[in-house]
Write a protein that holds these residues in place. Structure first.
Motif, short mmCIF file in Angstrom:
data_model
loop_
_atom_site.label_atom_id
_atom_site.label_comp_id
_atom_site.label_asym_id
_atom_site.label_seq_id
_atom_site.Cartn_x
_atom_site.Cartn_y
_atom_site.Cartn_z
N LEU A 1 41.97 40.37 44.04
CA LEU A 1 40.57 40.19 44.46
C LEU A 1 39.83 41.50 44.68
O LEU A 1 38.60 41.51 44.76
CB LEU A 1 40.48 39.33 45.73
CG LEU A 1 40.39 37.82 45.55
CD1 LEU A 1 39.86 37.18 46.84
CD2 LEU A 1 39.49 37.40 44.40
N ALA A 2 40.54 42.63 44.82
CA ALA A 2 39.84 43.91 44.85
C ALA A 2 39.17 44.16 43.51
O ALA A 2 38.03 44.62 43.44
CB ALA A 2 40.79 45.05 45.19
N ILE A 3 39.89 43.85 42.43
CA ILE A 3 39.37 44.08 41.08
C ILE A 3 38.36 43.00 40.69
O ILE A 3 37.32 43.27 40.12
CB ILE A 3 40.54 44.13 40.07
CG1 ILE A 3 41.48 45.29 40.42
CG2 ILE A 3 40.02 44.24 38.64
CD1 ILE A 3 42.84 45.22 39.75
N GLN A 4 38.68 41.76 41.05
CA GLN A 4 37.80 40.65 40.68
C GLN A 4 36.52 40.61 41.50
O GLN A 4 35.45 40.29 40.99
CB GLN A 4 38.55 39.32 40.87
CG GLN A 4 39.75 39.13 39.95
CD GLN A 4 39.34 38.67 38.57
OE1 GLN A 4 38.36 37.96 38.41
NE2 GLN A 4 40.08 39.10 37.56
N ARG A 5 36.66 40.91 42.83
CA ARG A 5 35.52 40.67 43.75
C ARG A 5 35.33 41.75 44.80
O ARG A 5 34.68 41.51 45.81
CB ARG A 5 35.73 39.32 44.46
CG ARG A 5 35.89 38.14 43.53
CD ARG A 5 34.58 37.77 42.82
NE ARG A 5 34.82 36.70 41.85
CZ ARG A 5 33.82 36.13 41.15
NH1 ARG A 5 32.57 36.52 41.29
NH2 ARG A 5 34.10 35.19 40.27
N GLY A 6 35.95 42.92 44.60
CA GLY A 6 35.78 44.01 45.57
C GLY A 6 36.15 43.62 46.99
O GLY A 6 35.60 44.17 47.95
N GLY B 1 40.29 33.80 40.64
CA GLY B 1 39.42 34.98 40.69
C GLY B 1 38.37 34.92 41.78
O GLY B 1 37.44 35.73 41.78
#
Lengths: 286, 286
Positions: A28-33, A105
């Motif tokens: 979720l860091a990559i998908q949604r910061g 995601g």
């Protein structure tokens, strides 16, 4: 990325070479910061004021409804193991907690915990002697009390900071100043009071230490600070884990006082360095 | 993460199995939540309205001072290659552009481009027939025109949405509504005009298509929409790539009109499905 074959990191339960430290793109860091982090400075092999950083790390995680997957004892063990294996000198250990590997995601999963150690250069004597220029920008962080990984605004402003010959950007909203992307802000008022913004700021560990040190010598107050207060100040400075105390001598086009670092910032920096050394000595005694 | 051995992704120049799709922890998405993305729906093997999504992807990247590392031709080639290799049916292709593998965890580097295809379920007939309840929350996204990866607020609100038996959250500030975390918002006013917020919103591709379709049958206007406007509306609905058009029948504790989906949302959904089918037919003819 810089190749650091002797540098170890912790990723989702494993200690491995930093070169092999990856997260799956479903994180979720990559998908949604979505994530929080914290950063403790390491000096003489000791993570300085670690208990304060761990407390804030937990508080940030709670604000984003995440649970830290390790106990404090286990977190400390990883910090000390990284310090020992990396043998890096003055540096920082960063712990990042993200929303995890999300099936769709969007919905959070089991959080991913990542810990890495990074080399660190403290501000040099020349910068301390000259002070820095800063710019201002209208912005308040979304959840100011949480140390989230969202630095969209700060990073987006890097080009503007550089193009104006400045070193950092102070956020303000409607003329009330708050904090830098990664530092807290202080002024010394004309009557000698040491003042720092009281709301919409991250509660920095260095901010807390500087407030306590300042209270031994000066009048200290946490309150709203306006741009006008800044322009009229005797001194201004920033505080952070990596920079300690750095004098601010120019804000946008306004020079603060005579444009030179002042005695309060200087004295507090000496006190802070002493406090860090005492902390290290106490760790050794234990 | 769900194991999908037959699913391929694109990561920094390579097409590889999704199971092997990782980013190094130095990536600025992980370190600082720095990135933008876009998402195109795939139907009958065609990425619907791809040109609009690519245009917005570039616009988002520019707002964060990042360059997309592939030409539009090359981006399209990757999209079509993923669609062909994954053979997934109704789905979405997501393209994420991050600040890249940063040496110091703050300064942007060569951006990382990641592309993945994810299965997609459109809203079922029952949900369309009943409409949804939504809640509201005071918030404006930081850079509303950019599709950044920062969903901290939306994800943090998932628990509150569920606990209130709602399906989504509409952002408002000082009583002016804007958008959902992932959808645009429309109302049908008492005089039959189709209205959607004109500022502080992401310019959705479905929003654009719905505005064009609505203009053929109704009066259409983009302007500020207040919560009071919503409460007085004949109909309300959201639009998005994945949901198309979904009627909203309750906002917090207020029921909209008679609490049932209305004829305008219904008619526009039929028109939108037809527009998607026409788009597919045109692709085949080429």
């Amino acid at each position: 990325m810089p190749s650091q074959t002797n540098n170890f990191a912790y990723v989702r339960g494993e200690i491995l070479p930093l070169d092999n430290a990856f997260l799956h793109v479903s994180d979720l860091a990559i998908q949604r910061g979505y994530g929080v982090f914290d950063y403790v400075k390491v000096s003489q092999g000791h993570p300085l004021f670690l208990e304060d950083y761990l407390e804030r790390f937990h508080a940030s995680a709670r604000m984003l409804h995440m649970a830290v997957p390790l106990s404090d004892k286990a977190l400390r063990d990883v910090v000390y193991e990284l310090i020992e294996r990396n043998d890096m000198g003055v540096s920082g250990v960063k712990m990042i907690l993200t929303g995890g590997y999300s099936g769709n995601g969007y919905d959070p999963a089991e959080p991913s915990l990542v810990m890495l150690q990074q080399p660190l250069s403290l501000p040099g004597q020349e910068m301390l002697a000259r002070g820095i220029k800063i710019i201002t920008h209208a912005y308040v962080r979304e959840i100011p009390q949480a140390k989230t990984i969202n630095y969209t605004m700060g990073i987006r402003l890097i080009e503007e900071i550089r193009s104006k010959g400045a070193s950092d950007v102070l956020y303000q909203q409607n003329g009330v100043v708050t904090e830098f992307p990664r530092c807290n802000f202080f002024i010394v008022a004309q009557d000698g009071t040491v003042v720092t913004p009281d709301s919409n700021v991250l509660l920095g560990v260095t901010r807390k230490n500087v407030l306590a040190l300042a209270a031994k010598k000066y009048k200290v107050v946490e309150r709203a600070v306006t741009l006008e207060d800044v322009y009229q100040a005797k001194e201004a400075f920033l505080t952070s884990t990596t920079k300690r105390i750095l004098p601010v001598v120019q804000v946008d086009e306004k020079t603060i006082a005579d444009g030179k670092p002042g005695p309060v910032a200087h004295a507090l920096l000496a006190d802070l360095i002493q406090l860090e050394e005492e902390y290290c000595r106490q760790q050794v005694v234990r």
